[in-house]
Design an enzyme around this catalytic site. Structure first.
Site, PDB file in Angstrom:
ATOM      1  N   ASP A  36       0.777  -1.214  -0.073  1.00  0.00           N
ATOM      2  CA  ASP A  36       0.030  -0.070   0.045  1.00  0.00           C
ATOM      3  C   ASP A  36       0.763   1.332   0.004  1.00  0.00           C
ATOM      4  O   ASP A  36       0.692   2.183  -0.528  1.00  0.00           O
ATOM      5  CB  ASP A  36      -0.873  -0.269   1.311  1.00  0.00           C
ATOM      6  CG  ASP A  36      -1.952  -0.919   1.074  1.00  0.00           C
ATOM      7  OD1 ASP A  36      -2.159  -1.565  -0.137  1.00  0.00           O
ATOM      8  OD2 ASP A  36      -2.678  -1.253   2.086  1.00  0.00           O
ATOM      9  N   ALA A  37       1.978   1.176   0.740  1.00  0.00           N
ATOM     10  CA  ALA A  37       2.782   2.511   0.863  1.00  0.00           C
ATOM     11  C   ALA A  37       3.177   2.975  -0.495  1.00  0.00           C
ATOM     12  O   ALA A  37       3.310   4.232  -0.751  1.00  0.00           O
ATOM     13  CB  ALA A  37       3.814   2.172   1.959  1.00  0.00           C
ATOM     14  N   ASP A  40       0.640   4.238  -2.680  1.00  0.00           N
ATOM     15  CA  ASP A  40       0.474   5.627  -2.142  1.00  0.00           C
ATOM     16  C   ASP A  40       1.334   6.903  -2.589  1.00  0.00           C
ATOM     17  O   ASP A  40       1.114   7.667  -3.053  1.00  0.00           O
ATOM     18  CB  ASP A  40       0.135   5.807  -0.575  1.00  0.00           C
ATOM     19  CG  ASP A  40      -0.919   5.064  -0.341  1.00  0.00           C
ATOM     20  OD1 ASP A  40      -1.886   4.795  -0.985  1.00  0.00           O
ATOM     21  OD2 ASP A  40      -0.831   4.877   1.094  1.00  0.00           O
ATOM     22  N   LYS A 124     -24.568 -15.008  -5.135  1.00  0.00           N
ATOM     23  CA  LYS A 124     -25.499 -13.793  -5.362  1.00  0.00           C
ATOM     24  C   LYS A 124     -25.047 -12.871  -4.168  1.00  0.00           C
ATOM     25  O   LYS A 124     -24.678 -13.183  -2.823  1.00  0.00           O
ATOM     26  CB  LYS A 124     -26.888 -14.330  -4.820  1.00  0.00           C
ATOM     27  CG  LYS A 124     -27.889 -13.276  -4.971  1.00  0.00           C
ATOM     28  CD  LYS A 124     -29.248 -13.805  -4.836  1.00  0.00           C
ATOM     29  CE  LYS A 124     -30.342 -12.716  -4.974  1.00  0.00           C
ATOM     30  NZ  LYS A 124     -30.186 -11.451  -4.299  1.00  0.00           N
ATOM     31  N   ARG A 145     -30.252   0.783  -9.861  1.00  0.00           N
ATOM     32  CA  ARG A 145     -31.065   0.122 -10.475  1.00  0.00           C
ATOM     33  C   ARG A 145     -32.406   0.976 -10.544  1.00  0.00           C
ATOM     34  O   ARG A 145     -33.328   0.959 -11.457  1.00  0.00           O
ATOM     35  CB  ARG A 145     -31.455  -1.220  -9.839  1.00  0.00           C
ATOM     36  CG  ARG A 145     -32.388  -2.154 -10.450  1.00  0.00           C
ATOM     37  CD  ARG A 145     -32.283  -3.486  -9.999  1.00  0.00           C
ATOM     38  NE  ARG A 145     -33.307  -4.342 -10.250  1.00  0.00           N
ATOM     39  CZ  ARG A 145     -34.435  -4.497  -9.566  1.00  0.00           C
ATOM     40  NH1 ARG A 145     -34.289  -4.050  -8.065  1.00  0.00           N
ATOM     41  NH2 ARG A 145     -35.553  -5.100  -9.761  1.00  0.00           N
ATOM     42  N   GLU A 181     -22.604  -5.914  -8.844  1.00  0.00           N
ATOM     43  CA  GLU A 181     -22.830  -5.349  -7.518  1.00  0.00           C
ATOM     44  C   GLU A 181     -21.822  -4.653  -6.748  1.00  0.00           C
ATOM     45  O   GLU A 181     -20.726  -5.111  -6.806  1.00  0.00           O
ATOM     46  CB  GLU A 181     -23.092  -6.768  -7.008  1.00  0.00           C
ATOM     47  CG  GLU A 181     -23.840  -6.673  -5.452  1.00  0.00           C
ATOM     48  CD  GLU A 181     -25.480  -6.664  -5.798  1.00  0.00           C
ATOM     49  OE1 GLU A 181     -26.178  -6.596  -6.894  1.00  0.00           O
ATOM     50  OE2 GLU A 181     -26.042  -6.738  -4.690  1.00  0.00           O
ATOM     51  N   CYS A 419     -24.282 -11.200  41.795  1.00  0.00           N
ATOM     52  CA  CYS A 419     -24.213 -12.234  41.003  1.00  0.00           C
ATOM     53  C   CYS A 419     -25.749 -13.024  41.149  1.00  0.00           C
ATOM     54  O   CYS A 419     -25.943 -13.146  42.360  1.00  0.00           O
ATOM     55  CB  CYS A 419     -22.957 -13.296  41.262  1.00  0.00           C
ATOM     56  SG  CYS A 419     -23.385 -15.050  40.462  1.00  0.00           S
ATOM     57  N   CYS A 443     -19.265 -19.817  44.205  1.00  0.00           N
ATOM     58  CA  CYS A 443     -20.319 -19.475  43.058  1.00  0.00           C
ATOM     59  C   CYS A 443     -20.490 -20.742  42.382  1.00  0.00           C
ATOM     60  O   CYS A 443     -19.618 -21.222  41.542  1.00  0.00           O
ATOM     61  CB  CYS A 443     -19.912 -18.458  42.376  1.00  0.00           C
ATOM     62  SG  CYS A 443     -21.173 -18.194  40.986  1.00  0.00           S
TER      63      CYS A 443
HETATM   64  S1  IVH Z   1     -28.209 -11.364 -12.647  1.00  0.00           S
HETATM   65  C1  IVH Z   1     -31.444 -10.692 -15.257  1.00  0.00           C
HETATM   66  N1  IVH Z   1     -26.326 -12.301 -10.911  1.00  0.00           N
HETATM   67  O1  IVH Z   1     -29.734  -9.754  -7.143  1.00  0.00           O
HETATM   68  C2  IVH Z   1     -30.835 -10.789 -13.989  1.00  0.00           C
HETATM   69  N2  IVH Z   1     -28.070 -10.648 -10.108  1.00  0.00           N
HETATM   70  O2  IVH Z   1     -32.966  -9.634  -8.172  1.00  0.00           O
HETATM   71  C3  IVH Z   1     -30.069  -9.874 -13.556  1.00  0.00           C
HETATM   72  N3  IVH Z   1     -27.377 -10.131  -7.709  1.00  0.00           N
HETATM   73  O3  IVH Z   1     -30.310  -6.845  -7.080  1.00  0.00           O
HETATM   74  C4  IVH Z   1     -29.580 -10.026 -12.119  1.00  0.00           C
HETATM   75  N4  IVH Z   1     -25.507 -11.417  -7.277  1.00  0.00           N
HETATM   76  O4  IVH Z   1     -28.088  -6.921  -8.085  1.00  0.00           O
HETATM   77  C5  IVH Z   1     -27.388 -11.322 -10.817  1.00  0.00           C
HETATM   78  N5  IVH Z   1     -24.743 -13.104  -9.660  1.00  0.00           N
HETATM   79  C6  IVH Z   1     -25.686 -12.283  -9.757  1.00  0.00           C
HETATM   80  C7  IVH Z   1     -25.865 -11.484  -8.590  1.00  0.00           C
HETATM   81  C8  IVH Z   1     -27.400 -10.621  -8.788  1.00  0.00           C
HETATM   82  C9  IVH Z   1     -26.477 -10.309  -6.683  1.00  0.00           C
HETATM   83  C10 IVH Z   1     -28.390  -8.995  -7.264  1.00  0.00           C
HETATM   84  C11 IVH Z   1     -28.859  -7.966  -8.204  1.00  0.00           C
HETATM   85  C12 IVH Z   1     -30.402  -7.654  -7.847  1.00  0.00           C
HETATM   86  C13 IVH Z   1     -30.766  -8.935  -7.441  1.00  0.00           C
HETATM   87  C14 IVH Z   1     -31.507  -9.642  -8.626  1.00  0.00           C
END
Ligand code: IVH
Length: 682
Positions: A36-37, A40, A124, A145, A181, A419, A443
């Protein structure tokens, strides 16, 4: 001002490229190239050049990431291609994958004789969905979104996210919208909260809120100060690009353009492939550096995706398959306390029962008074409860907006001046976080815990002496000290509830067997504060006899590896207590024996100081045996993989520890490798 000379122009360009290269290595390749340094230093050099020569500033310069001017309001952005949501498979078992696969096959008109459908399985991520618009390789706009049709222009905040490239690599198409995301890693989240706390600012309840909240601020400087990350998972509008044939191909292409894509993704065949992924990620979940709430399955072929199309606002070709939530909202009914072995009083929240992390939780720890103050948790609050993996459920914090009426703050010492188990005073030292019951072994709660510790598997190893039995023995005043265990007779035992003759005999046999032990186990069993299993063994090895240990002063004690001033003081205080010495004498009189020897000359084997983690099943030796052999050569065996781990010994069906080791680049050996290491040191 002097125009920049040729070498300055070149230097600025080089610095820009170099910083972008380091960002790419760090965020996309997950392989940091500089400390990091050093980063920077390069960054400050570029900043200095740009401030003397403003004409050298570029919109895609890494210095352009620092927050811009606050906005009055967000501009609306109409998505050229709507940002859809995905259907969620509600069952959290892996059978949800079968339901999805069956639907897809039906829609595609496939029957049992047709081959399995090819999917991509991904994680996800739990953060904020974002659309990044690149034109001719440059990031021109970032939007949330919103309602799916229209989002908000959050370009200012998003530009501060170092994981998001300001300029794409290679030859990207004229228009490329990347969807993904923005999230926050758990370690970044913890560090952020520690900083907030130190500055007296409010702490965040979870990484998702901290990430989403930062992006939605009108002042980009706020996002600039939050450690945010990003993973891409799909596309929006594209122009002038002949798309790959598959979703997996799209993700690969995005990686080539320098966009971070999570490495935990794979092509999976049919429902079986999806279920296997679901199961594997469930195992891995707690070891991941960020939160996920499930996995996502997508049909791999883009042509089939088009054929499947959409129902209302959800694609038929994708589904989210959730895991049990690790956090849930519930009501905090009361705060009670638990008394530990050393008298530590732990406040425990009594909750309206709630299903979280796969089980129904009714109690969750609040740790200590400082934590209660920091989180400002009050009885009657709605609270977020977190249970991740096997860890004890904890109260993350209150939802202050839902607080109704005037709830008083909770003060442990006021509510429990004595206690609740033995009535002794509860005190809290000036520089201590924990409050303690002063009752000591008077105790019953401490006595029970001390007895359980004494009888524990790694201490005297008395099989069958568990918490139910200890409760009964202490409550009936049959056992007060460990010595009483060795005075138990068949009559006293047989009179206890649920204790048949046979179990009483078995217990007595186990007690008898425990009389022969090792010095290390015996020292550990004594329950000296701050003396764990490993320290006890080191002490045994160093002093060779209990008498030598009990006579050692703090200076001598500190010659033992890992024994510092605090541990040394605890040991001296323990043996200074006449009552403790008496118990030891009585145990000896009751026939407890341990091997004593000459103080060991510490073998400086090749494994001295090396830290090992064992995972999976080894073909030729048990885990305990491996542990003993490593320790015999001066190595140490710990439970979880970290940067400090030297070797991970992996056997069959090794799980998340192996993955963690791979992620951290820790050396991995199999049984043969371990044997080689052991052989070197003898
Ligand atoms: S695909 C048409 N892939 O989950 C497909 N969504 O309802 C669109 N999310 O808020 C989404 N991980 O941001 C997709 N690997 C992933 C995801 C993902 C998280 C979130 C997305 C949205 C919700 C989908």
């Amino acid at each position: 001002m002097m125009p920049a000379d040729h070498s300055t122009i070149e230097r600025a360009a080089w610095l820009r490229a170099e910083l972008a290269r380091h960002d790419h290595a760090y965020y996309v390749l997950d392989a940091p190239t500089v400390p990091d340094a050093e980063y920077d230093r390069l960054f400050r050099e570029l900043e200095a050049i740009e401030s003397t020569h403003p004409e050298l500033r570029r919109a895609d310069s890494p210095t352009a990431r620092v927050g811009g001017k606050p906005l009055a309001q967000f501009a609306p952005v109409r998505h050229r291609i709507p940002m859809l949501s995905i259907r969620t498979e509600t069952d959290t078992e892996s059978s949800g994958a079968q339901a999805f696969d069956a639907r897809v096959r039906r829609e595609l008109g496939l029957d049992e004789t047709d081959p399995p459908v090819e999917y991509v399985a991904e994680l996800k991520f739990d953060g904020l969905a974002i659309n990044l618009r690149y034109e001719h390789g440059a990031l021109v706009q970032a939007a949330t979104r919103g309602d799916g049709e229209t989002g908000e222009d959050v370009s200012g905040s998003v530009r501060t996210v170092r994981a998001i490239p300001l300029r794409l690599l290679g030859s990207p198409p004229p228009v490329l919208e990347v969807r993904g995301e923005i999230y926050m890693r758990r370690d970044d989240f913890d560090a952020l909260n520690a900083r907030q706390l130190a500055a007296g600012d409010k702490v965040f309840v979870n990484p998702r809120n901290a990430a989403a909240g930062a992006i939605r601020q009108l002042d980009p400087n706020i996002a600039a100060r939050r450690p945010l990350s990003f993973f891409a998972y799909g596309l929006g509008e594209t122009e002038g690009w002949s798309l790959p044939a598959t979703h997996f191909g799209v993700l690969d292409a995005l990686t080539d353009f320098g966009v971070p894509v999570c490495k935990h993704r794979e092509v999976a065949l049919g429902a079986d492939g999806l279920m296997a992924f679901h199961g594997r990620i469930a195992e891995l979940r707690d070891a991941l550096p960020f939160d996920i709430d499930g996995v996502v399955y997508k049909v791999n072929s883009l042509a089939l995706q088009r054929q499947l199309g959409f129902v209302t606002r959800e694609p038929r070709w994708a589904v989210a398959h959730k895991y049990p939530a690790q956090e849930a909202l519930t009501l905090l009914r009361d705060i009670e306390v638990q008394v530990g072995r050393t008298g530590a009083i732990t406040p425990v929240g009594r909750l309206e029962p709630v299903f979280v992390g796969g089980v129904t939780v009714t109690n969750a720890t609040l740790h200590n008074q400082d934590e209660i103050d920091r989180k400002d948790v009050r009885i009657g609050d709605w609270v977020i409860v977190r249970r991740a993996g096997d860890v004890i459920p904890e109260i993350v914090g209150p939802v202050v907006e839902r607080r109704t009426g005037d709830l008083p703050r909770f003060n442990l010492l006021e509510r429990f001046p004595t206690c609740p188990v033995c009535g002794s005073h509860v005190v809290r030292g000036a520089d201590e976080a924990v409050a303690r019951c002063t009752g000591g072994l008077y105790c019953p709660a401490q006595r029970k815990q001390a007895l359980l510790h004494f009888a524990g598997r790694r201490a005297m190893d008395i099989e069958g002496l568990g918490d139910k039995l200890v409760d009964q023995l202490v409550d009936a005043a049959i056992v007060k000290t460990p010595v009483d265990i060795y005075r138990l007779g068949i009559l006293a035992l047989a009179n206890l509830e649920r204790m048949g003759d046979k179990s009483a005999q078995n217990l007595l046999a186990a007690i008898d067997k425990s009389r022969n032990t090792t010095l290390g186990r015996f020292i550990f069993a004594l329950g000296i504060r701050n003396v764990g299993e490993a320290t006890a063994r080191d002490l045994a090895r160093h002093f060779g006899s209990l008498d030598a240990l009990s006579e050692a002063d703090e200076t001598r004690l500190q010659q033992v590896p890992d024994v510092g001033p605090i541990v040394a003081r605890c040991i001296v205080e323990f043996f200074a207590e006449a009552h403790n010495r008496e118990i030891i004498e009585q145990l000896r009189a009751a026939g407890v024996r341990w091997e004593e020897g000459e103080p060991a000359v510490m073998p400086a084997g090749a494994l001295a100081g090396k830290v090992f983690v064992l995972t999976g099943t080894l073909p030729g030796m048990s885990r305990d045996e491996a542990k003993v052999r490593i320790e015999a050569q001066g190595g140490k065996v710990v439970g979880s993989v970290s940067k400090k781990t030297d070797y991970v010994v992996a056997g069959a069906e090794a799980g998340s520890k192996l993955v963690k080791a791979q992620e951290l680049g820790v050396d991995i050996v199999d049984e043969q490798g371990l044997l080689t290491l052991l052989a070197q040191s003898t």
